[in-house]
Motif scaffolding. Sequence first.
Motif, PDB file in Angstrom:
ATOM      1  N   LYS B   9      17.685  46.422 -17.888  1.00 13.76           N
ATOM      2  CA  LYS B   9      16.449  46.517 -18.672  1.00 13.76           C
ATOM      3  C   LYS B   9      15.288  45.880 -17.914  1.00 13.76           C
ATOM      4  CE  LYS B   9      17.878  47.010 -23.452  1.00 13.76           C
ATOM      5  NZ  LYS B   9      17.384  48.379 -23.413  1.00 13.76           N
ATOM      6  N   TYR B  36      10.188  58.747 -13.221  1.00 20.09           N
ATOM      7  CA  TYR B  36       8.866  58.639 -13.822  1.00 20.09           C
ATOM      8  C   TYR B  36       8.499  57.168 -13.920  1.00 20.09           C
ATOM      9  CZ  TYR B  36       8.267  63.528 -15.177  1.00 20.09           C
ATOM     10  OH  TYR B  36       8.074  64.891 -15.164  1.00 20.09           O
ATOM     11  N   GLN B  38       5.582  54.256 -15.609  1.00 18.81           N
ATOM     12  CA  GLN B  38       4.498  53.992 -16.568  1.00 18.81           C
ATOM     13  C   GLN B  38       3.917  52.617 -16.264  1.00 18.81           C
ATOM     14  OE1 GLN B  38       5.503  54.267 -20.750  1.00 18.81           O
ATOM     15  NE2 GLN B  38       3.398  54.858 -21.225  1.00 18.81           N
ATOM     16  N   ARG B  43      -0.420  56.401 -18.903  1.00 13.24           N
ATOM     17  CA  ARG B  43       0.575  57.334 -19.404  1.00 13.24           C
ATOM     18  C   ARG B  43       1.730  57.502 -18.423  1.00 13.24           C
ATOM     19  NH1 ARG B  43      -3.030  62.495 -20.424  1.00 13.24           N
ATOM     20  NH2 ARG B  43      -4.435  60.882 -21.187  1.00 13.24           N
ATOM     21  N   LEU B  44       2.797  58.020 -18.931  1.00  8.93           N
ATOM     22  CA  LEU B  44       3.976  58.288 -18.115  1.00  8.93           C
ATOM     23  C   LEU B  44       3.626  59.338 -17.047  1.00  8.93           C
ATOM     24  CD1 LEU B  44       6.974  57.406 -18.269  1.00  8.93           C
ATOM     25  CD2 LEU B  44       7.380  59.394 -19.727  1.00  8.93           C
ATOM     26  N   LEU B  46       4.906  61.269 -13.120  1.00  7.75           N
ATOM     27  CA  LEU B  46       5.969  61.518 -12.157  1.00  7.75           C
ATOM     28  C   LEU B  46       5.785  60.660 -10.917  1.00  7.75           C
ATOM     29  CD1 LEU B  46       8.414  63.285 -11.307  1.00  7.75           C
ATOM     30  CD2 LEU B  46       6.751  64.855 -10.287  1.00  7.75           C
ATOM     31  N   ARG B  49      10.711  63.322  -7.152  1.00 12.20           N
ATOM     32  CA  ARG B  49      11.799  64.203  -7.581  1.00 12.20           C
ATOM     33  C   ARG B  49      12.755  64.389  -6.407  1.00 12.20           C
ATOM     34  NH1 ARG B  49       7.846  69.111  -8.662  1.00 12.20           N
ATOM     35  NH2 ARG B  49       6.324  67.463  -8.469  1.00 12.20           N
ATOM     36  N   TYR B  86      11.480  55.064 -15.363  1.00  9.20           N
ATOM     37  CA  TYR B  86      12.458  55.877 -16.085  1.00  9.20           C
ATOM     38  C   TYR B  86      13.069  56.913 -15.148  1.00  9.20           C
ATOM     39  CZ  TYR B  86      10.322  54.111 -20.390  1.00  9.20           C
ATOM     40  OH  TYR B  86       9.852  53.306 -21.395  1.00  9.20           O
ATOM     41  N   LEU B  90      16.784  66.912 -15.435  1.00  7.60           N
ATOM     42  CA  LEU B  90      16.327  68.213 -15.932  1.00  7.60           C
ATOM     43  C   LEU B  90      17.464  69.203 -15.787  1.00  7.60           C
ATOM     44  CD1 LEU B  90      13.682  69.530 -16.973  1.00  7.60           C
ATOM     45  CD2 LEU B  90      13.299  70.303 -14.646  1.00  7.60           C
ATOM     46  N   LEU B  96      13.488  67.247 -20.307  1.00  5.18           N
ATOM     47  CA  LEU B  96      14.003  66.065 -19.620  1.00  5.18           C
ATOM     48  C   LEU B  96      14.875  65.218 -20.531  1.00  5.18           C
ATOM     49  CD1 LEU B  96      10.726  65.001 -17.799  1.00  5.18           C
ATOM     50  CD2 LEU B  96      12.808  65.806 -16.686  1.00  5.18           C
ATOM     51  N   PHE B  98      15.977  61.391 -20.554  1.00  3.07           N
ATOM     52  CA  PHE B  98      15.552  60.135 -19.946  1.00  3.07           C
ATOM     53  C   PHE B  98      16.599  59.041 -20.113  1.00  3.07           C
ATOM     54  CE2 PHE B  98      11.094  60.614 -18.803  1.00  3.07           C
ATOM     55  CZ  PHE B  98      10.706  61.735 -19.519  1.00  3.07           C
ATOM     56  N   GLY B  99      16.608  58.125 -19.142  1.00  2.00           N
ATOM     57  CA  GLY B  99      17.314  56.876 -19.326  1.00  2.00           C
ATOM     58  C   GLY B  99      16.472  55.943 -20.177  1.00  2.00           C
ATOM     59  N   SER B 100      17.008  54.774 -20.446  1.00  2.00           N
ATOM     60  CA  SER B 100      16.312  53.831 -21.327  1.00  2.00           C
ATOM     61  C   SER B 100      15.238  53.020 -20.607  1.00  2.00           C
ATOM     62  CB  SER B 100      17.319  52.885 -21.996  1.00  2.00           C
ATOM     63  OG  SER B 100      18.091  52.244 -21.007  1.00  2.00           O
TER      64      SER B 100
END
Lengths: 115, 108
Positions: B9, B36, B38, B43-44, B46, B49, B86, B90, B96, B98-100
């Motif tokens: 975390k 990704y 933030q 905002r979140l 990219l 990839r 994150y 895909l 998407l 997402f992980g936590s």
Amino acid sequence: EAGVAQSPRYKIIEKRQSVAFWCNPISGHATLYWYQQILGQGPKLLIQFQNNGVVDDSQLPKDRFSAERLKGVDSTLKIQPAKLEDSAVYLCASTLQREGNYEQYFGPGTRLTVT
Amino acid sequence: AQRVTQPEKLLSVFKGAPVELKCNYSYSGSPELFWYVQYSRQRLQLLLRHISRESIKGFTADLNKGETSFHLKKPFAQEEDSAMYYCALLAGRRALTFGSGTRLQVQP
């Protein structure tokens, strides 16, 4: 280019009330997503639109949540009636989905607090 | 169903130290993996990839299909790297998973 727009940015309501969120994707983006992000978790897909058709709404709690994208451009997400566990940030994202480019562009989100 | 796991975390490092943010996934097909980021009050967006195989802001990530991992690495952390990261997958219907998330804190 202008980014994904969302409104309102913040909303506080009491449980059992209704609420609506609005999203305007990037111009020309055919695919639009709504995600729910609960505190401490990653975003989780609620619904995916391709133009004005629904591609995936398998994780949308349909007894209380609804969403539409009538003209294939902007979209609204509604919750009626709200529950305490709906407190979260609601993210809208859009993507062009062309030539293998699936990058999703996110809006600033709407932070919902249900009391 | 696909799943993305980010076991940490919070990751706290000092400026100039190496960084590795862990990401493991489960998916039966061939996924596309993303990171990704933030930043505070933004905002979140990219970061990178796996298909691009590029380095963004000094970060790289290699897809290891044998270990089903897509760890994010940077040799020398900077204070401006402090953010929420994150990992996302895909697959299938193009939404998407997402992980936590992992909060990276780079201390001066």
